[in-house]
Design a protein around this motif. Structure first.
Motif, PDB file in Angstrom:
ATOM      1  N   HIS A  45       0.831  -1.202   0.000  1.00  0.00           N
ATOM      2  CA  HIS A  45       0.000   0.000   0.000  1.00  0.00           C
ATOM      3  C   HIS A  45       0.868   1.256   0.000  1.00  0.00           C
ATOM      4  CE1 HIS A  45      -3.142  -2.761   1.778  1.00  0.00           C
ATOM      5  NE2 HIS A  45      -3.668  -2.334   0.648  1.00  0.00           N
ATOM      6  N   LEU A  46       1.944   1.228   0.753  1.00  0.00           N
ATOM      7  CA  LEU A  46       2.843   2.384   0.776  1.00  0.00           C
ATOM      8  C   LEU A  46       3.511   2.594  -0.569  1.00  0.00           C
ATOM      9  CD1 LEU A  46       4.485   1.965   4.281  1.00  0.00           C
ATOM     10  CD2 LEU A  46       2.878   3.717   3.540  1.00  0.00           C
ATOM     11  N   ALA A  47       3.923   1.486  -1.198  1.00  0.00           N
ATOM     12  CA  ALA A  47       4.554   1.599  -2.513  1.00  0.00           C
ATOM     13  C   ALA A  47       3.574   2.181  -3.526  1.00  0.00           C
ATOM     14  CB  ALA A  47       5.058   0.236  -2.967  1.00  0.00           C
ATOM     15  N   TRP A  48       2.341   1.699  -3.519  1.00  0.00           N
ATOM     16  CA  TRP A  48       1.354   2.229  -4.451  1.00  0.00           C
ATOM     17  C   TRP A  48       1.039   3.684  -4.154  1.00  0.00           C
ATOM     18  CZ3 TRP A  48       0.251   0.883  -9.016  1.00  0.00           C
ATOM     19  CH2 TRP A  48       0.324  -0.445  -9.408  1.00  0.00           C
ATOM     20  N   ARG A  49       1.009   4.049  -2.891  1.00  0.00           N
ATOM     21  CA  ARG A  49       0.750   5.444  -2.548  1.00  0.00           C
ATOM     22  C   ARG A  49       1.841   6.349  -3.111  1.00  0.00           C
ATOM     23  NH1 ARG A  49       0.311   8.049   3.534  1.00  0.00           N
ATOM     24  NH2 ARG A  49       0.391  10.212   2.835  1.00  0.00           N
ATOM     25  N   MET A  50       3.094   5.907  -2.979  1.00  0.00           N
ATOM     26  CA  MET A  50       4.198   6.715  -3.496  1.00  0.00           C
ATOM     27  C   MET A  50       4.155   6.805  -5.014  1.00  0.00           C
ATOM     28  SD  MET A  50       7.322   5.712  -1.019  1.00  0.00           S
ATOM     29  CE  MET A  50       7.307   6.076   0.697  1.00  0.00           C
ATOM     30  N   VAL A  51       3.836   5.712  -5.684  1.00  0.00           N
ATOM     31  CA  VAL A  51       3.731   5.735  -7.147  1.00  0.00           C
ATOM     32  C   VAL A  51       2.619   6.686  -7.571  1.00  0.00           C
ATOM     33  CG1 VAL A  51       3.067   4.341  -9.136  1.00  0.00           C
ATOM     34  CG2 VAL A  51       4.732   3.457  -7.522  1.00  0.00           C
ATOM     35  N   ILE A  52       1.487   6.618  -6.896  1.00  0.00           N
ATOM     36  CA  ILE A  52       0.360   7.487  -7.242  1.00  0.00           C
ATOM     37  C   ILE A  52       0.720   8.951  -7.009  1.00  0.00           C
ATOM     38  CG2 ILE A  52      -1.967   8.141  -6.500  1.00  0.00           C
ATOM     39  CD1 ILE A  52      -2.497   5.119  -6.158  1.00  0.00           C
ATOM     40  N   GLU A  53       1.486   9.244  -5.954  1.00  0.00           N
ATOM     41  CA  GLU A  53       1.879  10.629  -5.692  1.00  0.00           C
ATOM     42  C   GLU A  53       2.757  11.176  -6.811  1.00  0.00           C
ATOM     43  OE1 GLU A  53       3.632  10.128  -1.859  1.00  0.00           O
ATOM     44  OE2 GLU A  53       1.724  10.401  -0.811  1.00  0.00           O
ATOM     45  N   ILE A  54       3.687  10.370  -7.295  1.00  0.00           N
ATOM     46  CA  ILE A  54       4.550  10.833  -8.390  1.00  0.00           C
ATOM     47  C   ILE A  54       3.750  10.995  -9.676  1.00  0.00           C
ATOM     48  CG2 ILE A  54       6.314   9.997  -9.968  1.00  0.00           C
ATOM     49  CD1 ILE A  54       8.108   9.565  -7.852  1.00  0.00           C
ATOM     50  N   VAL A  55       2.927  10.005 -10.004  1.00  0.00           N
ATOM     51  CA  VAL A  55       2.147  10.066 -11.241  1.00  0.00           C
ATOM     52  C   VAL A  55       1.174  11.236 -11.197  1.00  0.00           C
ATOM     53  CG1 VAL A  55       0.427   8.830 -12.610  1.00  0.00           C
ATOM     54  CG2 VAL A  55       2.440   7.634 -11.773  1.00  0.00           C
ATOM     55  N   ALA A  56       0.562  11.480 -10.042  1.00  0.00           N
ATOM     56  CA  ALA A  56      -0.360  12.613  -9.921  1.00  0.00           C
ATOM     57  C   ALA A  56       0.376  13.935 -10.124  1.00  0.00           C
ATOM     58  CB  ALA A  56      -1.047  12.593  -8.564  1.00  0.00           C
ATOM     59  N   GLY A  57       1.565  14.065  -9.539  1.00  0.00           N
ATOM     60  CA  GLY A  57       2.345  15.293  -9.732  1.00  0.00           C
ATOM     61  C   GLY A  57       2.702  15.514 -11.191  1.00  0.00           C
ATOM     62  N   ILE A  80       6.720  21.141 -20.992  1.00  0.00           N
ATOM     63  CA  ILE A  80       7.935  20.484 -20.502  1.00  0.00           C
ATOM     64  C   ILE A  80       8.347  21.075 -19.153  1.00  0.00           C
ATOM     65  CG2 ILE A  80      10.393  20.143 -20.969  1.00  0.00           C
ATOM     66  CD1 ILE A  80       9.607  20.015 -23.957  1.00  0.00           C
ATOM     67  N   LEU A  81       8.259  22.397 -19.033  1.00  0.00           N
ATOM     68  CA  LEU A  81       8.622  23.049 -17.781  1.00  0.00           C
ATOM     69  C   LEU A  81       7.739  22.556 -16.627  1.00  0.00           C
ATOM     70  CD1 LEU A  81      10.220  25.319 -16.276  1.00  0.00           C
ATOM     71  CD2 LEU A  81       8.293  26.808 -16.839  1.00  0.00           C
ATOM     72  N   PHE A  82       6.433  22.557 -16.827  1.00  0.00           N
ATOM     73  CA  PHE A  82       5.528  22.130 -15.767  1.00  0.00           C
ATOM     74  C   PHE A  82       5.569  20.622 -15.549  1.00  0.00           C
ATOM     75  CE2 PHE A  82       3.890  26.378 -16.084  1.00  0.00           C
ATOM     76  CZ  PHE A  82       3.487  26.651 -14.789  1.00  0.00           C
ATOM     77  N   LEU A  83       5.964  19.874 -16.547  1.00  0.00           N
ATOM     78  CA  LEU A  83       6.153  18.435 -16.365  1.00  0.00           C
ATOM     79  C   LEU A  83       7.279  18.189 -15.355  1.00  0.00           C
ATOM     80  CD1 LEU A  83       5.037  15.781 -17.636  1.00  0.00           C
ATOM     81  CD2 LEU A  83       7.020  15.825 -19.110  1.00  0.00           C
ATOM     82  N   PHE A  84       8.372  18.925 -15.503  1.00  0.00           N
ATOM     83  CA  PHE A  84       9.470  18.782 -14.539  1.00  0.00           C
ATOM     84  C   PHE A  84       9.091  19.318 -13.159  1.00  0.00           C
ATOM     85  CE2 PHE A  84      12.306  18.573 -18.363  1.00  0.00           C
ATOM     86  CZ  PHE A  84      12.729  17.278 -18.129  1.00  0.00           C
ATOM     87  N   LEU A  85       8.338  20.425 -13.128  1.00  0.00           N
ATOM     88  CA  LEU A  85       7.888  20.945 -11.828  1.00  0.00           C
ATOM     89  C   LEU A  85       6.940  19.966 -11.138  1.00  0.00           C
ATOM     90  CD1 LEU A  85       7.310  24.722 -12.648  1.00  0.00           C
ATOM     91  CD2 LEU A  85       9.137  23.722 -11.273  1.00  0.00           C
ATOM     92  N   GLY A  86       6.068  19.318 -11.893  1.00  0.00           N
ATOM     93  CA  GLY A  86       5.165  18.314 -11.329  1.00  0.00           C
ATOM     94  C   GLY A  86       5.928  17.108 -10.820  1.00  0.00           C
ATOM     95  N   PHE A  87       6.973  16.717 -11.559  1.00  0.00           N
ATOM     96  CA  PHE A  87       7.810  15.601 -11.108  1.00  0.00           C
ATOM     97  C   PHE A  87       8.497  15.956  -9.794  1.00  0.00           C
ATOM     98  CE2 PHE A  87      11.948  13.378 -11.176  1.00  0.00           C
ATOM     99  CZ  PHE A  87      11.474  12.079 -11.112  1.00  0.00           C
ATOM    100  N   ALA A  88       9.022  17.172  -9.695  1.00  0.00           N
ATOM    101  CA  ALA A  88       9.683  17.611  -8.456  1.00  0.00           C
ATOM    102  C   ALA A  88       8.689  17.661  -7.291  1.00  0.00           C
ATOM    103  CB  ALA A  88      10.330  18.977  -8.662  1.00  0.00           C
ATOM    104  N   ALA A  89       7.476  18.138  -7.564  1.00  0.00           N
ATOM    105  CA  ALA A  89       6.460  18.178  -6.501  1.00  0.00           C
ATOM    106  C   ALA A  89       6.081  16.764  -6.071  1.00  0.00           C
ATOM    107  CB  ALA A  89       5.227  18.940  -6.988  1.00  0.00           C
ATOM    108  N   GLY A  90       5.976  15.840  -7.029  1.00  0.00           N
ATOM    109  CA  GLY A  90       5.659  14.450  -6.693  1.00  0.00           C
ATOM    110  C   GLY A  90       6.744  13.820  -5.841  1.00  0.00           C
ATOM    111  N   ILE A  91       8.004  14.094  -6.166  1.00  0.00           N
ATOM    112  CA  ILE A  91       9.124  13.577  -5.368  1.00  0.00           C
ATOM    113  C   ILE A  91       9.080  14.160  -3.953  1.00  0.00           C
ATOM    114  CG2 ILE A  91      11.643  13.624  -5.122  1.00  0.00           C
ATOM    115  CD1 ILE A  91      10.803  11.659  -7.184  1.00  0.00           C
ATOM    116  N   LYS A  92       8.773  15.455  -3.850  1.00  0.00           N
ATOM    117  CA  LYS A  92       8.721  16.094  -2.533  1.00  0.00           C
ATOM    118  C   LYS A  92       7.634  15.458  -1.661  1.00  0.00           C
ATOM    119  CE  LYS A  92       8.104  20.480  -0.229  1.00  0.00           C
ATOM    120  NZ  LYS A  92       7.797  21.890  -0.337  1.00  0.00           N
TER     121      LYS A  92
END
Length: 115
Positions: A45-57, A80-92
């Motif tokens: 469940h934790l792994a899926w939660r983390m995957v969903i957080e990144i994909v959502a970002g 492209i700019l917001f794609l990278f910003l979303g990826f960074a937010a998902g990682i955070k």
């Protein structure tokens, strides 16, 4: 049908029987062995939660960038700019979730466990 309590003494007797039943149920209910607030969660469940957080970002960043590109006609720069910003937010957000794993309930984040 159940009868209603006839007097205050009946109500008191019912209340004491109910509190006794609650105490017995509390003793028989197994207590969680987990220390942290999320330690009882299954690892999958934790792994899926983390995957969903990144994909959502990434998805939200893509949507915002695509919309702004369409609005301003700057294809594909903002996407492209917001794609990278979303990826960074998902990682955070994912890192914040990982930090919750070691937190002790009742203690604010950043406090030392040895206090």
């Amino acid at each position: 049908m159940a009868e209603r309590p006839r007097s205050g003494e009946d109500r008191d007797a019912d209340a004491s029987r109910l509190s006794d039943l609650e105490a017995r149920l509390a003793r028989l209910t197994p207590k969680p062995k987990a220390k942290g607030p999320m330690a009882g969660h299954d690892q999958a469940h934790l792994a899926w939660r983390m995957v969903i957080e990144i994909v959502a970002g990434i998805g939200i960043g893509f949507g915002i960038g695509f919309g702004l590109d369409h609005l301003f006609g700057t294809t594909p720069f903002l996407m492209i700019l917001f794609l990278f910003l979303g990826f960074a937010a998902g990682i955070k957000v994912m890192m914040r979730t990982a930090a919750e794993l070691g937190r002790t309930p009742g203690k604010p984040p950043g406090t030392d466990e040895r206090d």
